[in-house]
Design a protein around this motif. Sequence first.
Motif: not given
Length: 265
Positions: A65-69, A166-178
């Motif tokens: 996501l950091s690579l995207m506009e 890409k929006s304000h949302l980020k992947y939840d780092t509490n879920t690294q598998l699912i």
Amino acid sequence: MKIIIFTYDRYDSITTSEYFKNHEHIILCHTEEMKKKYIEHKRLYGEIIANGQPKGTSNNRNYALSLMEEGEWALFISDDLVNVYKYKHLETADYELIPENIDANKAFNETITARELIEISEQEIQYCEENDIYLSGYASNENGFFLKKKRRNWSLVDGRCVLVKKSHLKYDTNTQLIDDYSFTALNMKYFGKVNINQWIIPKCKRYTKGAYGSIEERMAQKLKECEYLVNTYPDLIRYADKAGHVEGSHIKFRYNKNPLQKTLF
């Protein structure tokens, strides 16, 4: 649209880069040591980047996501793609529900090229833009019986092959598998729907050597993440039984969507 492949410890078995060999793409691994091994095995056809992040799919995706506009779309895809199949009447169908006179279990046997997948993905992006959707995907299984309806807007967007805006949302780092469950839930929470075109089936090897390994090797972490998601999104996610799986290791989205779902959060 960027194409980003996520890989971990599959130096000699990564397949997806070859699928996209005629198209610009990025391969993300975690360390410079890993990057060196991938290069040595000569199975890459795109640019490989060592992101310096800890192991985990959410870590990898957040780096992507950091690579995207802002507002840019990308195709996120796993490293073990076997092939991509389509509904045989995809281009000509004037319906969105496979009729009874067509055997759906025999209707998904045509493969598509990387160029075709890119073109279909661009069409899906247009659909999403017209409907204020930020997350889109394809079929999560190969059983035609469950794929008769072309689109779903309230279901898991399988993370093996997914379109992300890409929006304000980020992947939840509490879920690294699912992570696909948590990111689908997050998109449902903030945008009210997702998009799944079930008439495209990306087939991956799944649970092979590398990444998080076999079902048994990943079970302890999956149990933990399932519990986290059920507790975090009780209105969206519930436990479910699945043959051959340990109790508490499988979850599903609740399909009785509240028409006022957005007001719940």
